[in-house]
Write a protein that holds these residues in place. Structure first.
Motif, PDB file in Angstrom:
ATOM      1  N   VAL A 259     101.305  68.066  34.524  1.00  0.00           N
ATOM      2  CA  VAL A 259     101.892  68.471  33.255  1.00  0.00           C
ATOM      3  C   VAL A 259     103.410  68.575  33.389  1.00  0.00           C
ATOM      4  O   VAL A 259     103.930  68.945  34.453  1.00  0.00           O
ATOM      5  CB  VAL A 259     101.289  69.815  32.784  1.00  0.00           C
ATOM      6  CG1 VAL A 259     101.654  70.957  33.723  1.00  0.00           C
ATOM      7  CG2 VAL A 259     101.677  70.151  31.364  1.00  0.00           C
ATOM      8  N   THR A 260     104.119  68.215  32.320  1.00  0.00           N
ATOM      9  CA  THR A 260     105.577  68.291  32.321  1.00  0.00           C
ATOM     10  C   THR A 260     106.048  69.644  31.807  1.00  0.00           C
ATOM     11  O   THR A 260     105.262  70.454  31.320  1.00  0.00           O
ATOM     12  CB  THR A 260     106.187  67.208  31.411  1.00  0.00           C
ATOM     13  OG1 THR A 260     105.916  67.544  30.030  1.00  0.00           O
ATOM     14  CG2 THR A 260     105.629  65.838  31.718  1.00  0.00           C
ATOM     15  N   LEU A 267     103.508  64.543  19.714  1.00  0.00           N
ATOM     16  CA  LEU A 267     102.197  63.919  19.843  1.00  0.00           C
ATOM     17  C   LEU A 267     101.103  64.907  19.443  1.00  0.00           C
ATOM     18  O   LEU A 267     100.924  65.930  20.095  1.00  0.00           O
ATOM     19  CB  LEU A 267     101.992  63.474  21.303  1.00  0.00           C
ATOM     20  CG  LEU A 267     100.684  62.750  21.626  1.00  0.00           C
ATOM     21  CD1 LEU A 267     100.590  61.434  20.863  1.00  0.00           C
ATOM     22  CD2 LEU A 267     100.578  62.497  23.133  1.00  0.00           C
ATOM     23  N   VAL A 280      97.018  60.878  27.716  1.00  0.00           N
ATOM     24  CA  VAL A 280      98.180  61.736  27.489  1.00  0.00           C
ATOM     25  C   VAL A 280      97.898  62.640  26.302  1.00  0.00           C
ATOM     26  O   VAL A 280      97.353  62.196  25.282  1.00  0.00           O
ATOM     27  CB  VAL A 280      99.449  60.896  27.216  1.00  0.00           C
ATOM     28  CG1 VAL A 280     100.658  61.801  27.021  1.00  0.00           C
ATOM     29  CG2 VAL A 280      99.704  59.909  28.353  1.00  0.00           C
ATOM     30  N   GLN A 281      98.261  63.903  26.423  1.00  0.00           N
ATOM     31  CA  GLN A 281      98.177  64.828  25.300  1.00  0.00           C
ATOM     32  C   GLN A 281      99.322  65.831  25.417  1.00  0.00           C
ATOM     33  O   GLN A 281      99.869  66.045  26.497  1.00  0.00           O
ATOM     34  CB  GLN A 281      96.846  65.578  25.294  1.00  0.00           C
ATOM     35  CG  GLN A 281      96.703  66.569  26.456  1.00  0.00           C
ATOM     36  CD  GLN A 281      95.387  67.290  26.472  1.00  0.00           C
ATOM     37  OE1 GLN A 281      94.388  66.709  26.834  1.00  0.00           O
ATOM     38  NE2 GLN A 281      95.391  68.548  26.111  1.00  0.00           N
ATOM     39  N   GLN A 282      99.678  66.431  24.296  1.00  0.00           N
ATOM     40  CA  GLN A 282     100.713  67.466  24.301  1.00  0.00           C
ATOM     41  C   GLN A 282     100.078  68.790  23.912  1.00  0.00           C
ATOM     42  O   GLN A 282      99.343  68.882  22.931  1.00  0.00           O
ATOM     43  CB  GLN A 282     101.856  67.125  23.345  1.00  0.00           C
ATOM     44  CG  GLN A 282     103.041  68.079  23.478  1.00  0.00           C
ATOM     45  CD  GLN A 282     104.257  67.629  22.675  1.00  0.00           C
ATOM     46  OE1 GLN A 282     104.130  66.905  21.690  1.00  0.00           O
ATOM     47  NE2 GLN A 282     105.439  68.055  23.100  1.00  0.00           N
ATOM     48  N   THR A 283     100.347  69.812  24.693  1.00  0.00           N
ATOM     49  CA  THR A 283      99.754  71.118  24.437  1.00  0.00           C
ATOM     50  C   THR A 283     100.489  71.837  23.317  1.00  0.00           C
ATOM     51  O   THR A 283     101.566  71.418  22.879  1.00  0.00           O
ATOM     52  CB  THR A 283      99.785  71.993  25.704  1.00  0.00           C
ATOM     53  OG1 THR A 283     101.135  72.401  25.959  1.00  0.00           O
ATOM     54  CG2 THR A 283      99.246  71.237  26.912  1.00  0.00           C
ATOM     55  N   GLU A 287     104.034  71.186  26.434  1.00  0.00           N
ATOM     56  CA  GLU A 287     103.884  70.475  27.701  1.00  0.00           C
ATOM     57  C   GLU A 287     103.126  69.171  27.478  1.00  0.00           C
ATOM     58  O   GLU A 287     102.248  69.090  26.629  1.00  0.00           O
ATOM     59  CB  GLU A 287     103.126  71.340  28.709  1.00  0.00           C
ATOM     60  CG  GLU A 287     103.797  72.686  28.970  1.00  0.00           C
ATOM     61  CD  GLU A 287     102.812  73.713  29.516  1.00  0.00           C
ATOM     62  OE1 GLU A 287     101.586  73.478  29.400  1.00  0.00           O
ATOM     63  OE2 GLU A 287     103.272  74.739  30.036  1.00  0.00           O
ATOM     64  N   VAL A 288     103.445  68.151  28.251  1.00  0.00           N
ATOM     65  CA  VAL A 288     102.757  66.867  28.159  1.00  0.00           C
ATOM     66  C   VAL A 288     101.831  66.744  29.367  1.00  0.00           C
ATOM     67  O   VAL A 288     102.272  66.795  30.506  1.00  0.00           O
ATOM     68  CB  VAL A 288     103.742  65.689  28.124  1.00  0.00           C
ATOM     69  CG1 VAL A 288     102.987  64.368  27.975  1.00  0.00           C
ATOM     70  CG2 VAL A 288     104.735  65.863  26.978  1.00  0.00           C
ATOM     71  N   PHE A 290      99.150  64.678  31.676  1.00  0.00           N
ATOM     72  CA  PHE A 290      98.718  63.348  32.087  1.00  0.00           C
ATOM     73  C   PHE A 290      97.440  63.486  32.909  1.00  0.00           C
ATOM     74  O   PHE A 290      97.360  64.301  33.831  1.00  0.00           O
ATOM     75  CB  PHE A 290      99.770  62.666  32.974  1.00  0.00           C
ATOM     76  CG  PHE A 290     101.073  62.391  32.296  1.00  0.00           C
ATOM     77  CD1 PHE A 290     101.289  61.200  31.635  1.00  0.00           C
ATOM     78  CD2 PHE A 290     102.105  63.322  32.333  1.00  0.00           C
ATOM     79  CE1 PHE A 290     102.494  60.943  31.009  1.00  0.00           C
ATOM     80  CE2 PHE A 290     103.320  63.069  31.725  1.00  0.00           C
ATOM     81  CZ  PHE A 290     103.512  61.877  31.050  1.00  0.00           C
ATOM     82  N   GLY A 316     101.730  56.510  32.300  1.00  0.00           N
ATOM     83  CA  GLY A 316     102.200  57.330  31.185  1.00  0.00           C
ATOM     84  C   GLY A 316     103.494  56.811  30.590  1.00  0.00           C
ATOM     85  O   GLY A 316     103.683  56.814  29.368  1.00  0.00           O
ATOM     86  N   LEU A 323     109.379  59.267  28.112  1.00  0.00           N
ATOM     87  CA  LEU A 323     108.994  60.362  29.000  1.00  0.00           C
ATOM     88  C   LEU A 323     109.499  60.155  30.425  1.00  0.00           C
ATOM     89  O   LEU A 323     109.296  61.015  31.285  1.00  0.00           O
ATOM     90  CB  LEU A 323     107.474  60.513  29.018  1.00  0.00           C
ATOM     91  CG  LEU A 323     106.835  61.089  27.752  1.00  0.00           C
ATOM     92  CD1 LEU A 323     105.312  61.114  27.876  1.00  0.00           C
ATOM     93  CD2 LEU A 323     107.349  62.508  27.482  1.00  0.00           C
TER      94      LEU A 323
END
Length: 413
Positions: A259-260, A267, A280-283, A287-288, A290, A316, A323
């Protein structure tokens, strides 16, 4: 509300219910012993108590609640599988997830966001058409969409990554996420409220089998007699089954994610590509996340590796090039128990009164509610397997009736 908060803050005894009672000694015997204090084990205990009034139950967890694969996944919920058996099963789980917060009076942060799976080849497009029709037949909201619709849905997505241009997509409106630890704690709270005993730091060291049936469980805190037992230990399923004296068709592999640091929202849907081996999802915190396929070798270890980090980052960035400048915050791994047909094992074992909740691979979290409900129904009935999980019995491997879900994962293994 402000006065209520002030009164609560200044109170000396904090008038609030404690979610879990303090630790206690193990009793000499229980009607049901559940081995594994993750989401599945806690859900089975909760449904046993709520629907079947079976409360003389012990949940044994060798570490802390939800600390295994429940805490080591990416919290995706969906039902867009390949087979009719899989779609029916996971669709029921999605329905239960939608009401969990109300049922627990505890926010599990369920968020319906949809899942977009990308097709990069003509063969994938054809298989997606079939998946869409199977999903629709069983009440799922899944459709094929073209490049223009994908561009409108996810404007920041690169539709021409290298040599794999996006041809179409499978849009699953029922795709969602939930807070994984909140799901585990919600089940634990409600199960404990109904009299279920939850024992953390209680490791199972041996299973006592007499006359072909389980009679007791030996732990680091002593031996307890049991009427029946359920194993729900995720990646260590084959290890525990070996202690019971039989072999499961399972091989365990590490599965990693990362996670970033938080970035501004860009997203909403979950986006996955099996060709790129990445999703890929964004919380909600920005946070992104992977995730990808399992490691290529068996291992009972949750360590993270540079090799997988590089692979996920490369894929990603092909999907979302901007990103490349994002900074990673953390990386983690779980242990997945993979079956030959990429479907779980639920039901009886070769040992009488010893039941299996195993073989979940990378799809265990999304099945938590329906697995707990159906397994509880089976235990309460004395071993009668509910129709919904009949296709997932262990004997299917001997009868050559596998439920092949290979290719239905968000990122191919």
């Amino acid at each position: 509300m402000p006065f209520g908060l002030l009164k609560y803050g200044l109170s000396s005894d904090y008038p609030v219910d404690v979610d879990l009672p303090p630790p206690k000694e193990l009793k000499p015997s229980y009607d049901v012993v559940i081995i594994g204090g993750g989401g599945h084990g806690l859900a089975i205990a909760y449904y046993l108590a709520k629907y079947h009034n079976i409360t003389n139950v012990a949940v044994l967890e060798k570490a802390y609640l939800g600390g295994g694969n429940t805490a080591r996944n990416t919290a995706v919920i969906r039902s867009n599988y390949l087979t009719s058996e899989g779609v029916k099963f996971y669709s029921e789980s999605v329905k239960l997830f939608q009401n969990l917060s109300n049922e627990f009076d505890f926010n599990v942060m369920y968020s319906e966001r949809g899942q977009l799976t990308l097709a990069h080849t003509d063969a994938t497009v054809r298989s997606f058409r079939q998946r869409a029709e199977v999903n629709k037949h069983f009440g799922g909201r899944t459709d094929m969409i073209d490049r223009q619709q994908i561009r409108e849905l996810v404007p920041s997505l690169n539709l021409d990554p290298g040599h794999l241009p996006v041809l179409a997509g499978l849009w699953h409106r029922d795709g969602a996420t939930a807070r994984h630890d909140a799901v585990a704690w919600g089940y634990a709270k409600e199960a404990a409220k109904r009299g279920v005993e939850i024992h953390q730091l209680t490791e199972v060291r041996n299973l006592v089998i007499e006359g072909g049936r389980i009679t007791a469980v030996e732990t680091n805190r002593g031996t307890i007699q049991c009427g029946c037992a359920v194993q729900a230990v995720a990646g260590h399923s084959s290890v525990l089954a070996k202690q019971a004296g039989f072999r499961l068709p399972i091989i365990s592999y590490p599965l990693q994610a990362m996670v970033t640091q938080p970035v501004k929202p860009f997203l909403d849907p979950l986006v996955s590509s099996s060709a790129l081996h990445c999703y890929v999802q964004q919380t909600s915190r920005g946070e992104v996340v992977f995730g990808g396929g399992s490691d290529p070798y068996p291992l009972y270890n949750t360590r993270s590796t540079l090799e997988m980090k590089e692979s996920l980052i490369a894929s990603g960035i092909e999907m979302f090039p901007f990103l490349a400048k994002a900074k990673l915050m953390r990386q983690w791994g779980g242990v997945t128990d993979m079956t030959p047909d990429y479907s779980p094992i639920m039901g009886e074992s070769p040992i009488e009164n010893y039941y299996l909740d195993a073989g979940w691979g990378t799809w265990g979290f999304k099945a938590t509610p329906i697995c707990g409900k159906t397994m509880a129904e089976m235990v309460a009935s004395g071993g009668k397997v509910p129709e919904l999980i009949q296709p997932f019995r262990l004997e299917r491997f001997a009868n050559f009736q596998q439920v092949n879900e290979m290719g239905a994962t968000a990122a191919s293994h």
